[in-house]
Design a protein around this motif. Sequence first.
Motif, PDB file in Angstrom:
ATOM      1  N   ALA A  14       0.810  -1.218   0.000  1.00  0.00           N
ATOM      2  CA  ALA A  14       0.000   0.000   0.000  1.00  0.00           C
ATOM      3  C   ALA A  14       0.844   1.270   0.000  1.00  0.00           C
ATOM      4  CB  ALA A  14      -0.923   0.008   1.216  1.00  0.00           C
ATOM      5  N   SER A  15       2.172   1.123   0.083  1.00  0.00           N
ATOM      6  CA  SER A  15       3.009   2.322   0.237  1.00  0.00           C
ATOM      7  C   SER A  15       4.410   2.064  -0.312  1.00  0.00           C
ATOM      8  CB  SER A  15       3.089   2.674   1.732  1.00  0.00           C
ATOM      9  OG  SER A  15       3.952   3.758   1.955  1.00  0.00           O
ATOM     10  N   GLY A  16       5.091   3.137  -0.654  1.00  0.00           N
ATOM     11  CA  GLY A  16       6.530   3.103  -0.924  1.00  0.00           C
ATOM     12  C   GLY A  16       6.981   2.070  -1.943  1.00  0.00           C
ATOM     13  N   LEU A  35      -1.160  -6.817   0.188  1.00  0.00           N
ATOM     14  CA  LEU A  35      -1.400  -7.186   1.596  1.00  0.00           C
ATOM     15  C   LEU A  35      -0.811  -6.078   2.450  1.00  0.00           C
ATOM     16  CD1 LEU A  35      -0.522 -10.626   3.253  1.00  0.00           C
ATOM     17  CD2 LEU A  35      -0.076  -8.443   4.360  1.00  0.00           C
ATOM     18  N   ASP A  36      -1.635  -5.484   3.277  1.00  0.00           N
ATOM     19  CA  ASP A  36      -1.119  -4.391   4.122  1.00  0.00           C
ATOM     20  C   ASP A  36      -1.990  -4.252   5.367  1.00  0.00           C
ATOM     21  OD1 ASP A  36       0.967  -1.917   3.100  1.00  0.00           O
ATOM     22  OD2 ASP A  36      -0.174  -1.568   4.940  1.00  0.00           O
ATOM     23  N   LEU A  37      -1.409  -3.652   6.403  1.00  0.00           N
ATOM     24  CA  LEU A  37      -2.169  -3.343   7.627  1.00  0.00           C
ATOM     25  C   LEU A  37      -3.009  -2.097   7.441  1.00  0.00           C
ATOM     26  CD1 LEU A  37       0.138  -3.597  10.783  1.00  0.00           C
ATOM     27  CD2 LEU A  37      -1.985  -4.821  10.342  1.00  0.00           C
ATOM     28  N   ALA A 160      18.434  -2.963  16.367  1.00  0.00           N
ATOM     29  CA  ALA A 160      17.251  -3.802  16.115  1.00  0.00           C
ATOM     30  C   ALA A 160      16.985  -3.929  14.619  1.00  0.00           C
ATOM     31  CB  ALA A 160      16.030  -3.208  16.821  1.00  0.00           C
ATOM     32  N   TYR A 161      17.018  -2.798  13.924  1.00  0.00           N
ATOM     33  CA  TYR A 161      16.724  -2.800  12.480  1.00  0.00           C
ATOM     34  C   TYR A 161      17.766  -3.648  11.733  1.00  0.00           C
ATOM     35  CZ  TYR A 161      15.435  -0.875   7.898  1.00  0.00           C
ATOM     36  OH  TYR A 161      15.021  -0.722   6.596  1.00  0.00           O
ATOM     37  N   SER A 162      19.048  -3.443  12.070  1.00  0.00           N
ATOM     38  CA  SER A 162      20.105  -4.206  11.383  1.00  0.00           C
ATOM     39  C   SER A 162      20.009  -5.689  11.699  1.00  0.00           C
ATOM     40  CB  SER A 162      21.485  -3.684  11.788  1.00  0.00           C
ATOM     41  OG  SER A 162      21.660  -2.386  11.307  1.00  0.00           O
ATOM     42  N   SER A 164      17.280  -7.310  12.311  1.00  0.00           N
ATOM     43  CA  SER A 164      16.146  -7.857  11.563  1.00  0.00           C
ATOM     44  C   SER A 164      16.508  -8.036  10.085  1.00  0.00           C
ATOM     45  CB  SER A 164      14.912  -6.957  11.711  1.00  0.00           C
ATOM     46  OG  SER A 164      15.070  -5.715  11.040  1.00  0.00           O
ATOM     47  N   LYS A 165      17.205  -7.064   9.525  1.00  0.00           N
ATOM     48  CA  LYS A 165      17.545  -7.133   8.098  1.00  0.00           C
ATOM     49  C   LYS A 165      18.709  -8.101   7.845  1.00  0.00           C
ATOM     50  CE  LYS A 165      14.406  -4.216   6.750  1.00  0.00           C
ATOM     51  NZ  LYS A 165      13.274  -4.658   5.924  1.00  0.00           N
ATOM     52  N   GLY A 166      19.630  -8.194   8.807  1.00  0.00           N
ATOM     53  CA  GLY A 166      20.699  -9.190   8.703  1.00  0.00           C
ATOM     54  C   GLY A 166      20.119 -10.599   8.683  1.00  0.00           C
ATOM     55  N   ILE A 193      19.072   4.211   0.330  1.00  0.00           N
ATOM     56  CA  ILE A 193      18.105   5.171   0.862  1.00  0.00           C
ATOM     57  C   ILE A 193      17.127   5.557  -0.246  1.00  0.00           C
ATOM     58  CG2 ILE A 193      17.870   7.299   2.190  1.00  0.00           C
ATOM     59  CD1 ILE A 193      19.758   5.107   3.385  1.00  0.00           C
ATOM     60  N   PHE A 194      15.862   5.236  -0.043  1.00  0.00           N
ATOM     61  CA  PHE A 194      14.842   5.445  -1.076  1.00  0.00           C
ATOM     62  C   PHE A 194      13.819   6.478  -0.639  1.00  0.00           C
ATOM     63  CE2 PHE A 194      15.132   2.446  -4.660  1.00  0.00           C
ATOM     64  CZ  PHE A 194      16.342   1.853  -4.317  1.00  0.00           C
ATOM     65  N   ASP A 195      13.262   7.139  -1.630  1.00  0.00           N
ATOM     66  CA  ASP A 195      12.297   8.211  -1.393  1.00  0.00           C
ATOM     67  C   ASP A 195      10.899   7.623  -1.200  1.00  0.00           C
ATOM     68  OD1 ASP A 195      11.237  10.666  -1.147  1.00  0.00           O
ATOM     69  OD2 ASP A 195      11.428  11.246  -3.259  1.00  0.00           O
ATOM     70  N   THR A 196      10.613   7.217   0.023  1.00  0.00           N
ATOM     71  CA  THR A 196       9.301   6.635   0.348  1.00  0.00           C
ATOM     72  C   THR A 196       8.760   7.325   1.600  1.00  0.00           C
ATOM     73  OG1 THR A 196      10.133   4.989   1.896  1.00  0.00           O
ATOM     74  CG2 THR A 196      10.150   4.371  -0.447  1.00  0.00           C
ATOM     75  N   PRO A 197       7.492   7.079   1.937  1.00  0.00           N
ATOM     76  CA  PRO A 197       6.956   7.665   3.171  1.00  0.00           C
ATOM     77  C   PRO A 197       7.788   7.294   4.406  1.00  0.00           C
ATOM     78  CG  PRO A 197       5.161   6.869   1.816  1.00  0.00           C
ATOM     79  CD  PRO A 197       6.434   6.431   1.130  1.00  0.00           C
TER      80      PRO A 197
HETATM   81  N1  LIG Z   1      12.764   3.527   2.147  1.00  0.00           N
HETATM   82  C1  LIG Z   1      14.019   3.184   2.349  1.00  0.00           C
HETATM   83  O1  LIG Z   1      14.926   3.994   2.242  1.00  0.00           O
HETATM   84  C2  LIG Z   1      14.365   1.751   2.666  1.00  0.00           C
HETATM   85  C3  LIG Z   1      15.718   1.403   2.711  1.00  0.00           C
HETATM   86  C4  LIG Z   1      16.051   0.097   3.007  1.00  0.00           C
HETATM   87  C5  LIG Z   1      15.076  -0.842   3.255  1.00  0.00           C
HETATM   88  N2  LIG Z   1      13.767  -0.475   3.228  1.00  0.00           N
HETATM   89  C6  LIG Z   1      12.789  -1.518   3.524  1.00  0.00           C
HETATM   90  O2  LIG Z   1      11.863  -1.603   2.455  1.00  0.00           O
HETATM   91  C7  LIG Z   1      10.592  -2.032   2.943  1.00  0.00           C
HETATM   92  C8  LIG Z   1       9.532  -1.061   2.459  1.00  0.00           C
HETATM   93  O3  LIG Z   1       9.837   0.213   2.971  1.00  0.00           O
HETATM   94  P1  LIG Z   1       9.109   1.542   2.479  1.00  0.00           P
HETATM   95  O4  LIG Z   1      10.128   2.615   2.546  1.00  0.00           O
HETATM   96  O5  LIG Z   1       8.355   1.278   1.237  1.00  0.00           O
HETATM   97  O6  LIG Z   1       8.110   1.746   3.746  1.00  0.00           O
HETATM   98  P2  LIG Z   1       6.609   2.323   3.811  1.00  0.00           P
HETATM   99  O7  LIG Z   1       6.428   2.712   5.247  1.00  0.00           O
HETATM  100  O8  LIG Z   1       6.374   3.330   2.751  1.00  0.00           O
HETATM  101  O9  LIG Z   1       5.721   1.032   3.509  1.00  0.00           O
HETATM  102  C9  LIG Z   1       5.698  -0.074   4.375  1.00  0.00           C
HETATM  103  C10 LIG Z   1       4.297  -0.669   4.347  1.00  0.00           C
HETATM  104  O10 LIG Z   1       4.312  -1.837   5.190  1.00  0.00           O
HETATM  105  C11 LIG Z   1       3.086  -1.883   5.895  1.00  0.00           C
HETATM  106  N3  LIG Z   1       3.279  -2.671   7.119  1.00  0.00           N
HETATM  107  C12 LIG Z   1       4.024  -2.373   8.204  1.00  0.00           C
HETATM  108  N4  LIG Z   1       3.924  -3.341   9.136  1.00  0.00           N
HETATM  109  C13 LIG Z   1       3.098  -4.286   8.628  1.00  0.00           C
HETATM  110  C14 LIG Z   1       2.603  -5.524   9.113  1.00  0.00           C
HETATM  111  N5  LIG Z   1       2.942  -5.975  10.338  1.00  0.00           N
HETATM  112  N6  LIG Z   1       1.784  -6.251   8.326  1.00  0.00           N
HETATM  113  C15 LIG Z   1       1.424  -5.798   7.090  1.00  0.00           C
HETATM  114  N7  LIG Z   1       1.847  -4.612   6.590  1.00  0.00           N
HETATM  115  C16 LIG Z   1       2.673  -3.869   7.348  1.00  0.00           C
HETATM  116  C17 LIG Z   1       2.760  -0.421   6.204  1.00  0.00           C
HETATM  117  O11 LIG Z   1       1.376  -0.241   6.482  1.00  0.00           O
HETATM  118  C18 LIG Z   1       3.199   0.268   4.914  1.00  0.00           C
HETATM  119  O12 LIG Z   1       2.128   0.381   3.992  1.00  0.00           O
HETATM  120  C19 LIG Z   1      10.734  -2.105   4.482  1.00  0.00           C
HETATM  121  O13 LIG Z   1      10.987  -3.443   4.838  1.00  0.00           O
HETATM  122  C20 LIG Z   1      11.948  -1.246   4.763  1.00  0.00           C
HETATM  123  O14 LIG Z   1      12.610  -1.651   5.938  1.00  0.00           O
HETATM  124  C21 LIG Z   1      13.384   0.798   2.938  1.00  0.00           C
END
Ligand SMILES: NC(=O)c1ccc[n+]([C@@H]2O[C@H](COP(=O)([O-])OP(=O)(O)OC[C@H]3O[C@@H](n4cnc5c(N)ncnc54)[C@H](O)[C@@H]3O)[C@@H](O)[C@H]2O)c1
Length: 255
Positions: A14-16, A35-37, A160-162, A164-166, A193-197
Motif C-alpha cells: 500500500a506504500s513506498g 497485503l497491508d495493515l 534492532a533494524y540491522s 532484523s535485516k541481517g 536510501i529510497f524516497d518513500t513515506p
Molecule cells: N525507504 C528506504 O529507504 C528503505 C531502505 C532500506 C530498506 N527499506 C525496507 O523496504 C521495505 C519497504 O519500505 P518503504 O520505505 O516502502 O516503507 P513504507 O512505510 O512506505 O511502507 C511499508 C508498508 O508496510 C506496511 N506494514 C508495516 N507493518 C506491517 C505488518 N505488520 N503487516 C502488514 N503490513 C505492514 C505499512 O502499512 C506500509 O504500507 C521495508 O521493509 C523497509 O525496511 C526501505
Amino acid sequence: MELTNKVALITGGASGLGLATAETLIESGAKVMILDLNEDNAKAAAESFGENACYVVANVTEEESVQKAIEETLNKFDGLHIVVNCAGIGSASKTVGKNGAHPLDYFKTVVDINLNGTFNVLRLAAVEMGNNEPSKDGECGVIINTASVAAFDGQVGQAAYSASKGGVVGMTLPIARDLARMGIRINTIAPGIFDTPLMGMAPDSIRNPLIEMTQFPKRLGLPSEYASLVKHIVENAFLNGETIRLDGAIRMQPK
Ligand SMILES: NC(=O)c1ccc[n+]([C@@H]2O[C@H](COP(=O)([O-])OP(=O)(O)OC[C@H]3O[C@@H](n4cnc5c(N)ncnc54)[C@H](O)[C@@H]3O)[C@@H](O)[C@H]2O)c1
C-alpha cells in the motif's frame, strides 16, 4: 518467470517500495494482491490499479491472518506465483541510551515484523507455489525479500533494524536450498536510501548526510528503480539465493 497472467502477493504493497512494485508488475501483465495493515491506503491503491489488483488487510506477523490472505489471493486470482515482501518498519534506539538500555519489547517488535513476518509470509506462500504447474524450466514460484544496506553497515541506533535485516539476508541462501526441489527461487534486495513515506518521516538532519554518503547518483533512490529490479529478478531464472544491494554505492558511516 514470465509475468503475464502471473499472480503476485505484495506485502506492504500500500506504500513506498511495495506500491511501486505493484504498479510495475501490473504494467507487465501480472495480477497483484496488496497485503497491508493500512486499509485506507491498500484500498485506494487497489482501486487505482483496476481489475488486476485487489487488497487484503493482514498482519505479516500473524499466522492465521497471512493464511487467510493467501486463501483470498487464490480465490480472487486462482493462483500464487510471486511473493514480494516489503512490509516493514524502521527503528532508532541505542543499545544504551540516555534513558538506559534499549527497550527489549521494541527490539522484539522490529525483529517480529521485519524478519519473522517476512519468513511467515514466504513459508506459507511456498506451500501454495508448490502446487503450481512447473514452467518448461521447472519453475513454480519466485520470492523476493527486502533487507536493507543496514544489514551490512548499520548506523548508531540501528541494532534492532540491522538485526532484523541481517536475518533476512542470512536466511536467503538456506531458503533457496530448501525450496530448490520445489522449483521456487528466492532473492533479497538490500536497498540503500529510497524516497518513500518511511524515509519521508526522517528530518533533513538524517536524510542529507545519507544522500551525501551515496556516491552516484547523489540522490535518494526511486521506488520505480526498486520495482524494476523486482521485475528483473522475476524474469531472470538463473538468479537465486542472492542478496543484491541497490544503493548508489552508499556505505553508511556510523552516523
Ligand atoms: N525507504 C528506504 O529507504 C528503505 C531502505 C532500506 C530498506 N527499506 C525496507 O523496504 C521495505 C519497504 O519500505 P518503504 O520505505 O516502502 O516503507 P513504507 O512505510 O512506505 O511502507 C511499508 C508498508 O508496510 C506496511 N506494514 C508495516 N507493518 C506491517 C505488518 N505488520 N503487516 C502488514 N503490513 C505492514 C505499512 O502499512 C506500509 O504500507 C521495508 O521493509 C523497509 O525496511 C526501505
